[in-house]
Design a protein around this motif. Structure first.
Motif, short mmCIF file in Angstrom:
data_model
loop_
_atom_site.label_atom_id
_atom_site.label_comp_id
_atom_site.label_asym_id
_atom_site.label_seq_id
_atom_site.Cartn_x
_atom_site.Cartn_y
_atom_site.Cartn_z
N ARG A 68 68.95 4.78 37.99
CA ARG A 68 69.37 3.83 39.03
C ARG A 68 68.79 2.45 38.79
O ARG A 68 67.60 2.30 38.48
CB ARG A 68 68.97 4.35 40.41
N ILE A 69 69.66 1.45 38.97
CA ILE A 69 69.31 0.05 38.75
C ILE A 69 69.55 -0.70 40.06
O ILE A 69 70.69 -0.73 40.54
CB ILE A 69 70.19 -0.60 37.64
N MET A 70 68.52 -1.27 40.65
CA MET A 70 68.70 -2.02 41.89
C MET A 70 68.83 -3.50 41.62
O MET A 70 68.08 -4.07 40.82
CB MET A 70 67.54 -1.75 42.87
N LEU A 71 69.80 -4.14 42.31
CA LEU A 71 70.05 -5.57 42.17
C LEU A 71 69.70 -6.27 43.47
O LEU A 71 70.27 -5.94 44.52
CB LEU A 71 71.53 -5.85 41.88
N ILE A 72 68.80 -7.23 43.41
CA ILE A 72 68.57 -8.12 44.55
C ILE A 72 68.94 -9.51 44.04
O ILE A 72 68.10 -10.33 43.68
CB ILE A 72 67.12 -8.05 45.06
N LEU A 73 70.25 -9.76 43.99
CA LEU A 73 70.78 -10.94 43.33
C LEU A 73 71.79 -11.67 44.21
O LEU A 73 72.57 -11.05 44.93
CB LEU A 73 71.48 -10.56 42.02
N LYS A 74 71.78 -12.98 44.11
CA LYS A 74 72.79 -13.80 44.75
C LYS A 74 74.10 -13.68 43.98
O LYS A 74 74.12 -13.26 42.83
CB LYS A 74 72.34 -15.26 44.81
N ASP A 75 75.20 -14.05 44.63
CA ASP A 75 76.50 -14.01 43.97
C ASP A 75 76.49 -14.91 42.74
O ASP A 75 76.20 -16.11 42.84
CB ASP A 75 77.59 -14.48 44.93
N SER A 76 76.82 -14.36 41.60
CA SER A 76 76.73 -15.08 40.33
C SER A 76 77.35 -14.25 39.24
O SER A 76 77.55 -13.04 39.39
CB SER A 76 75.26 -15.36 39.99
N PRO A 77 77.66 -14.86 38.08
CA PRO A 77 78.11 -14.05 36.94
C PRO A 77 77.07 -13.01 36.53
O PRO A 77 77.43 -11.92 36.07
CB PRO A 77 78.32 -15.11 35.85
N GLU A 78 75.77 -13.34 36.69
CA GLU A 78 74.72 -12.38 36.34
C GLU A 78 74.79 -11.14 37.24
O GLU A 78 74.52 -10.02 36.77
CB GLU A 78 73.35 -13.03 36.45
N PHE A 79 75.13 -11.32 38.52
CA PHE A 79 75.31 -10.15 39.39
C PHE A 79 76.36 -9.23 38.79
O PHE A 79 76.16 -8.01 38.69
CB PHE A 79 75.74 -10.60 40.80
N LEU A 80 77.51 -9.79 38.42
CA LEU A 80 78.60 -8.98 37.87
C LEU A 80 78.16 -8.31 36.57
O LEU A 80 78.49 -7.14 36.33
CB LEU A 80 79.83 -9.85 37.62
N ALA A 81 77.43 -9.03 35.72
CA ALA A 81 76.98 -8.47 34.44
C ALA A 81 76.02 -7.30 34.65
O ALA A 81 76.12 -6.27 33.97
CB ALA A 81 76.33 -9.55 33.59
N VAL A 82 75.10 -7.44 35.59
CA VAL A 82 74.14 -6.37 35.86
C VAL A 82 74.85 -5.17 36.50
O VAL A 82 74.63 -4.02 36.11
CB VAL A 82 73.00 -6.88 36.77
N PHE A 83 75.70 -5.44 37.47
CA PHE A 83 76.44 -4.37 38.16
C PHE A 83 77.32 -3.61 37.18
O PHE A 83 77.24 -2.37 37.07
CB PHE A 83 77.27 -4.98 39.29
N LEU A 84 78.18 -4.33 36.45
CA LEU A 84 79.13 -3.68 35.55
C LEU A 84 78.45 -3.14 34.29
O LEU A 84 78.86 -2.10 33.76
CB LEU A 84 80.25 -4.65 35.19
N GLY A 85 77.43 -3.85 33.81
CA GLY A 85 76.71 -3.37 32.63
C GLY A 85 75.97 -2.08 32.88
O GLY A 85 75.91 -1.19 32.02
N SER A 86 75.39 -1.94 34.08
CA SER A 86 74.72 -0.69 34.45
C SER A 86 75.72 0.45 34.51
O SER A 86 75.50 1.54 33.95
CB SER A 86 74.03 -0.85 35.81
N ILE A 87 76.82 0.22 35.20
CA ILE A 87 77.85 1.25 35.35
C ILE A 87 78.45 1.62 33.99
O ILE A 87 78.77 2.79 33.73
CB ILE A 87 78.94 0.75 36.32
N ARG A 88 78.55 0.63 33.12
CA ARG A 88 79.17 0.86 31.80
C ARG A 88 78.43 1.93 31.01
O ARG A 88 79.05 2.74 30.32
CB ARG A 88 79.21 -0.45 31.02
N ILE A 89 77.10 1.95 31.10
CA ILE A 89 76.33 2.94 30.32
C ILE A 89 76.09 4.22 31.12
O ILE A 89 75.33 5.09 30.69
CB ILE A 89 75.00 2.35 29.84
N GLY A 90 76.73 4.34 32.28
CA GLY A 90 76.60 5.55 33.08
C GLY A 90 75.47 5.52 34.08
O GLY A 90 75.25 6.51 34.79
N ALA A 91 74.74 4.40 34.15
CA ALA A 91 73.71 4.26 35.17
C ALA A 91 74.35 3.95 36.52
O ALA A 91 75.56 3.71 36.61
CB ALA A 91 72.72 3.17 34.78
N VAL A 92 73.56 3.95 37.59
CA VAL A 92 74.05 3.73 38.95
C VAL A 92 73.53 2.39 39.45
O VAL A 92 72.32 2.17 39.50
CB VAL A 92 73.60 4.87 39.88
#
Length: 507
Positions: A68-92
């Motif tokens: 599990r990867i927790m994001l405490i991030l403001k709306d940004s391209p980095e939010f999308l990269a962390v969210f989608l990058g985590s899911i991409r490798i099967g993490a939550v």
């Protein structure tokens, strides 16, 4: 009454692949995906950023499937990269509200047992306060700074990541991300969502109600850490090859008007209280400061949109607001008004692919016009609440879920919101527990007793009102402003009472 729409998916499904790779295959590698400040990010850019983060998680930090990867991030391209990058490798991926207290973060981080915490640079001090009490986090990552030496730099971490990572071979029913809702005590409840859920909401509401295409440009005042904002800016948008406008700061009416004029979105999403605030500000701004001519649709959710706000917005800007009903548990909209099918004040009709019914206490459907409990059937509904088996059993009944709302259905099949089945208050699109607010107010040395309720303001929006019984020695020394100031120091802004009334005793 519901419209039959059949959504099918392959058993092997990765949400990141459905939102990114499918766009690349459709020839959109160079098309805009995100407008952020004065920079444009293409689908190719977001895919590369997601792959770099996912690769760094796997090979630098040792993160794997179901971690599990927790994001405490403001709306940004980095939010999308962390969210989608985590899911991409099967993490939550677990996004969290950026407006909470350090105590809230400690509770949610420990409840989730996340191994990685990714934090915006503006919020690092809140995490430092509770870091000694965090039981499971192995890696702390800071975004938008290289000066926090007690955190891993996001920018330095992803610099060595691969530009391409093969999506994990996840099942459509694997957990992909969590979201958060509140229980009756105000304690955050984790809601689990699966890889197919984001596809379902995009292929039902996004496709059949909004009819989003790659020509659309979407702007959401609601943030990505909310289910509503995640749908608006990511799922509906990326699934159909459109683009989104991301704004990291707290939305204010004047700033929203400025962004709409500059970036020219075609769809705007917000909540009723913000639509009302924008109407009030519009009276003070000059005509040259407002230009909504690019909008083909506006969308409202989070609480019922009062009919007077709909009509005034329509009169002032000549664009419809489609009010609808969804929830964190359902993820997307289950009820919605449609272009050409609008009853102002209602939540609309069931979204194609979803079903809704109003039932009595025994679960039997009530007659047209009678009040009852709203139940919804949607394939995006959470399978359960994390570590809350009792609530899961009570709320989720087979394919249906109790929303906790009281509704009635009219003779045309439109659903009308009547109130909450419990005492929770919906304010500015978010749930507020009266018990939580009361407990904070009782910490004030001047307060003897208090009761917190939701009331309607002059335009029909929910606001929080506190009835206060003062201790005898403070009755002539404490003002309404003193109480509100005290609450503001201890609560997120949306939980602060707007009205305080002093009474001699509680009823």
């Amino acid at each position: 009454m519901h419209e039959e729409v059949r959504i099918t998916y392959s058993d092997r499904l990765n949400l990141s692949q459905a939102l990114l790779d499918d766009n690349i295959k459709a020839g959109r590698v160079g098309r805009p995906a995100v407008y952020y400040h004065d920079k444009v990010y293409t689908y190719g850019d977001i895919l590369e950023m997601s792959c770099r983060f996912g690769d760094a998680l796997a090979h630098e930090l040792g993160i794997g499937i179901e971690d599990r990867i927790m994001l405490i991030l403001k709306d940004s391209p980095e939010f999308l990269a962390v969210f989608l990058g985590s899911i991409r490798i099967g993490a939550v991926a677990i996004p969290v509200n950026t407006m909470l207290t350090s105590a809230d973060y400690r509770y949610m981080i420990n409840l989730s047992r996340c191994k990685v915490l990714v934090v915006d640079c503006d919020l690092l001090d809140l995490i430092r306060e509770v870091r000694p009490g965090l039981k499971y986090v192995k890696h702390f990552i800071a975004v938008r700074t290289t000066e926090a030496h007690d955190f891993i730099s996001y920018e330095e971490l992803v610099e060595g990541g691969s530009r391409w990572v093969e999506p994990a071979d996840t099942h459509k029913d694997d957990a992909a991300f969590w979201l958060w809702t509140s229980g009756t005590t105000g304690t955050p409840q984790a809601v689990i969502h699966l890889h197919h859920d984001g596809v379902f909401v995009a292929d039902t509401y996004g496709k059949h109600v909004l009819k989003i295409t790659e020509e659309d440009r979407c702007f959401s005042a609601s943030k990505l850490f909310f289910a509503y904002g995640l749908d608006n800016s990511l799922f509906y948008t990326f699934r159909h090859g459109a683009s989104c406008i991301l704004y990291p700061e707290k939305p204010r009416p004047e700033e929203l008007f400025r962004i709409i004029k500059k970036n020219r979105p075609t769809i705007f999403y917000s909540v009723p209280s913000m639509y009302n605030a924008m109407l009030q500000v519009a009276e003070k701004l000059g005509d040259g400061e407002i230009d909504l001519s690019s909008l083909r649709l506006c969308v409202s959710a989070g609480e019922a949109l009062p009919a007077p706000i709909y009509w005034e917005w329509k009169r002032r800007f000549n664009v419809d607001i489609l009010d609808g009903m969804g929830s964190t548990e359902i993820l997307g909209m289950a009820l919605s008004n449609r272009p050409g099918k609008i009853k102002p004040g209602s939540s609309g009709l069931p979204v194609p692919g979803c079903e809704a019914k109003v039932v009595d206490e025994d679960g039997n459907e009530v007659k047209v016009g009678e009040a009852g409990y709203l139940m919804v059937k949607a394939d995006s509904t959470t399978p359960y609440y994390w570590l809350n088996h009792e609530k899961s059993k009570k709320r989720i009944v087979g394919e249906w879920i109790y929303t906790g709302d009281i509704y009635k259905k009219d003779e045309d099949g439109f659903f009308w919101y009547l109130g909450r089945a419990d005492d929770m208050i919906k304010h500015k699109g978010a749930w507020v527990s009266p018990i939580e607010v009361e407990s904070i107010l009782l910490e004030n040395h001047a307060v003897k007793e208090c009761a917190v309720v939701g009331v309607k303001d002059e335009v029909g929006l929910n606001v929080i009102k506190a009835f206060i019984v003062l201790k005898e020695e403070y009755k002539h020394q404490t003002s309404m402003e003193d109480i509100i100031r005290f609450a503001k120091q201890r609560l997120p802004s949306y939980k602060v009472p707007r009205i305080v009334q002093f009474v001699d005793e509680l009823p």
